[in-house]
Design a protein around this motif. Structure first.
Motif, PDB file in Angstrom:
ATOM      1  N   PHE A  76      39.524  41.630  44.430  1.00 35.11           N
ATOM      2  CA  PHE A  76      39.343  41.792  42.982  1.00 35.11           C
ATOM      3  C   PHE A  76      38.188  40.928  42.492  1.00 35.11           C
ATOM      4  CE2 PHE A  76      42.234  38.349  43.589  1.00 35.11           C
ATOM      5  CZ  PHE A  76      42.252  37.535  42.470  1.00 35.11           C
ATOM      6  N   SER A  77      37.422  41.487  41.559  1.00 37.48           N
ATOM      7  CA  SER A  77      36.189  40.841  41.102  1.00 37.48           C
ATOM      8  C   SER A  77      36.365  40.216  39.723  1.00 37.48           C
ATOM      9  CB  SER A  77      35.043  41.850  41.060  1.00 37.48           C
ATOM     10  OG  SER A  77      35.349  42.924  40.191  1.00 37.48           O
ATOM     11  N   HIS A  78      35.524  39.209  39.467  1.00 39.40           N
ATOM     12  CA  HIS A  78      35.516  38.488  38.202  1.00 39.40           C
ATOM     13  C   HIS A  78      34.104  38.482  37.639  1.00 39.40           C
ATOM     14  CE1 HIS A  78      39.599  36.899  38.714  1.00 39.40           C
ATOM     15  NE2 HIS A  78      39.291  36.990  39.995  1.00 39.40           N
ATOM     16  N   PRO A  79      33.939  38.714  36.341  1.00 37.33           N
ATOM     17  CA  PRO A  79      32.597  38.780  35.766  1.00 37.33           C
ATOM     18  C   PRO A  79      31.752  37.532  35.994  1.00 37.33           C
ATOM     19  CG  PRO A  79      34.190  39.725  34.260  1.00 37.33           C
ATOM     20  CD  PRO A  79      34.972  39.132  35.383  1.00 37.33           C
ATOM     21  N   ALA A  80      32.358  36.355  35.897  1.00 37.74           N
ATOM     22  CA  ALA A  80      31.569  35.126  36.058  1.00 37.74           C
ATOM     23  C   ALA A  80      32.497  33.928  36.170  1.00 37.74           C
ATOM     24  CB  ALA A  80      30.616  34.930  34.875  1.00 37.74           C
ATOM     25  N   ASN A  96      24.410  42.674  34.739  1.00 31.51           N
ATOM     26  CA  ASN A  96      24.352  41.516  35.621  1.00 31.51           C
ATOM     27  C   ASN A  96      25.682  41.108  36.230  1.00 31.51           C
ATOM     28  OD1 ASN A  96      21.546  41.088  35.074  1.00 31.51           O
ATOM     29  ND2 ASN A  96      22.127  40.244  33.088  1.00 31.51           N
ATOM     30  N   PHE A  97      26.786  41.436  35.557  1.00 27.07           N
ATOM     31  CA  PHE A  97      28.070  40.911  35.995  1.00 27.07           C
ATOM     32  C   PHE A  97      29.024  42.035  36.385  1.00 27.07           C
ATOM     33  CE2 PHE A  97      26.390  37.793  32.900  1.00 27.07           C
ATOM     34  CZ  PHE A  97      26.203  36.747  33.785  1.00 27.07           C
ATOM     35  N   THR A  98      29.966  41.700  37.256  1.00 26.26           N
ATOM     36  CA  THR A  98      30.956  42.690  37.675  1.00 26.26           C
ATOM     37  C   THR A  98      31.984  42.913  36.572  1.00 26.26           C
ATOM     38  OG1 THR A  98      32.321  40.949  38.652  1.00 26.26           O
ATOM     39  CG2 THR A  98      30.737  42.051  40.107  1.00 26.26           C
ATOM     40  N   VAL A  99      32.534  44.120  36.546  1.00 24.55           N
ATOM     41  CA  VAL A  99      33.711  44.369  35.734  1.00 24.55           C
ATOM     42  C   VAL A  99      34.924  43.860  36.529  1.00 24.55           C
ATOM     43  CG1 VAL A  99      32.759  46.304  34.453  1.00 24.55           C
ATOM     44  CG2 VAL A  99      33.814  46.727  36.675  1.00 24.55           C
ATOM     45  N   ARG A 100      36.123  44.015  35.954  1.00 25.49           N
ATOM     46  CA  ARG A 100      37.326  43.559  36.655  1.00 25.49           C
ATOM     47  C   ARG A 100      37.840  44.676  37.564  1.00 25.49           C
ATOM     48  NH1 ARG A 100      38.360  38.780  34.345  1.00 25.49           N
ATOM     49  NH2 ARG A 100      37.712  38.560  32.185  1.00 25.49           N
ATOM     50  N   SER A 101      37.253  44.762  38.731  1.00 25.58           N
ATOM     51  CA  SER A 101      37.659  45.779  39.701  1.00 25.58           C
ATOM     52  C   SER A 101      38.814  45.262  40.550  1.00 25.58           C
ATOM     53  CB  SER A 101      36.491  46.141  40.624  1.00 25.58           C
ATOM     54  OG  SER A 101      35.418  46.686  39.901  1.00 25.58           O
ATOM     55  N   VAL A 102      39.706  46.181  40.931  1.00 24.07           N
ATOM     56  CA  VAL A 102      40.802  45.859  41.841  1.00 24.07           C
ATOM     57  C   VAL A 102      40.867  46.941  42.912  1.00 24.07           C
ATOM     58  CG1 VAL A 102      43.271  45.422  42.100  1.00 24.07           C
ATOM     59  CG2 VAL A 102      42.136  44.855  39.952  1.00 24.07           C
ATOM     60  N   THR A 122      39.578  42.268  29.167  1.00 28.44           N
ATOM     61  CA  THR A 122      41.018  42.476  29.346  1.00 28.44           C
ATOM     62  C   THR A 122      41.485  41.896  30.675  1.00 28.44           C
ATOM     63  OG1 THR A 122      40.939  44.505  28.035  1.00 28.44           O
ATOM     64  CG2 THR A 122      42.856  44.195  29.455  1.00 28.44           C
ATOM     65  N   GLY A 123      42.370  40.921  30.602  1.00 31.38           N
ATOM     66  CA  GLY A 123      42.936  40.342  31.814  1.00 31.38           C
ATOM     67  C   GLY A 123      43.912  41.289  32.482  1.00 31.38           C
ATOM     68  N   ARG A 124      44.002  41.177  33.777  1.00 33.71           N
ATOM     69  CA  ARG A 124      44.858  42.064  34.563  1.00 33.71           C
ATOM     70  C   ARG A 124      46.316  41.626  34.522  1.00 33.71           C
ATOM     71  NH1 ARG A 124      39.908  42.207  38.750  1.00 33.71           N
ATOM     72  NH2 ARG A 124      39.736  40.139  37.858  1.00 33.71           N
TER      73      ARG A 124
END
Length: 211
Positions: free
Chosen positions: A35-39, A118-124, A143-145
Motif C-alpha cells: 500500500f502506498s502513501h502520498p508523502a 508527483n505523489f502516489t494516491v492511496r493504492s492497496v 481519505t484514510g483507509r
C-alpha cells in the motif's frame, strides 16, 4: 501498465527501512499487502502506518506480510517513523519502501496525474500466496483507509480461495456464506456437512465451512 485482478503482481527489488528486499522473496509463501502513501510527514499517512503497526498480529494470523511505500527517501522515512511511533503509541514493525525514483509507483500505477503529478494516491494491492493480485482499491489522498475492512476482505478472499462459496454483503468472520452456483443441489450435503438453507434456487447459504 494497467494491473487487473488475477495478474501476477510485478516483482521488484527495493530499498526499505528494513534493508533491501526482493518483493516475491519477501512474500515467500505468504499473502501480502502493498500500500502506498502520498508523502512522509503527512497527517493521514501517519495515522495509517500507526494503525497497521497495531494490527500486525492480525495480519500475522492470516499469514499476510505488509509492505508500505512512499516516494520520499530513506532518511525521511526513518525520521518519520520516529514521529509515528511517538504520536500513535506504537512501533512500526514492517518495511517502508523508499521509492524516490518512482519506479515501483509507476510499475503499480500508483501515480494518478489528474490527482497529483508527483505523489502516489492511496493504492492497496492484496496479493495471494500464488503471487496473483486478489484486490485493488484506490483511495484519494484525503481519505484514510479502513484497515478493519481490509482484514475482512482478506478473510473473505482466503475463505473463498479454499471453498466453493462466496461472502454476502457486509459479511464478517463467523457468519453464514453463500454456496457457489456451480455446486449442484445433490452435492451440497457432502461438501457442506454443517447444513444449508435454500432461500431461492440461486441463493443457498451454509455456515462458514472453515471454523
Amino acid at each position: 501498465m494497467t494491473l487487473r485482478l488475477g495478474d501476477i503482481a510485478p516483482d521488484f527489488t527495493a530499498v526499505t527501512t528494513e534493508g533491501e528486499i526482493n518483493f516475491h522473496e519477501y512474500l515467500g509463501e505468504n499473502w501480502g499487502i502493498l500500500f502506498s502513501h502520498p508523502a512522509d510527514y503527512t497527517p493521514v499517512c501517519t495515522t495509517e502506518l500507526g494503525t497497521v503497526a497495531k494490527l500486525k498480529s492480525e495480519f500475522d494470523k492470516r499469514n499476510v506480510k505488509v509492505l508500505a511505500l512512499s516516494v520520499d527517501g530513506l532518511a525521511d522515512h526513518e525520521g518519520w517513523i520516529k514521529d509515528i511511533n511517538e504520536t500513535q503509541a506504537t512501533q512500526v514493525n514492517f518495511p517502508l519502501i523508499a521509492d524516490k525514483d518512482r519506479k515501483i509507483s509507476q510499475l503499480y500505477d500508483m501515480i494518478h496525474p489528474n490527482a497529483s503529478e508527483n505523489f502516489t494516491v492511496r493504492s492497496v494491492f492484496v496479493i495471494g500466496d500464488d503471487r496473483k493480485i486478489k484486490l485493488i482499491i484506490t483511495y484519494p489522498a484525503s481519505t484514510g483507509r479502513n484497515f478493519d475492512e481490509l482484514l475482512r476482505v482478506i478473510d473473505s478472499l482466503q475463505l473463498t480461495a479454499d471453498y466453493s462459496v462466496a461472502t454476502p454483503a457486509n459479511w464478517k468472520q463467523g457468519e453464514d456464506v453463500v454456496i457457489a452456483p456451480s455446486i449442484k443441489n445433490e452435492d451440497i450435503s457432502s461438501k457442506f456437512p454443517k447444513g444449508h438453507k435454500v432461500i431461492k434456487p440461486y441463493l443457498r447459504s451454509t455456515p462458514q465451512p472453515n471454523i
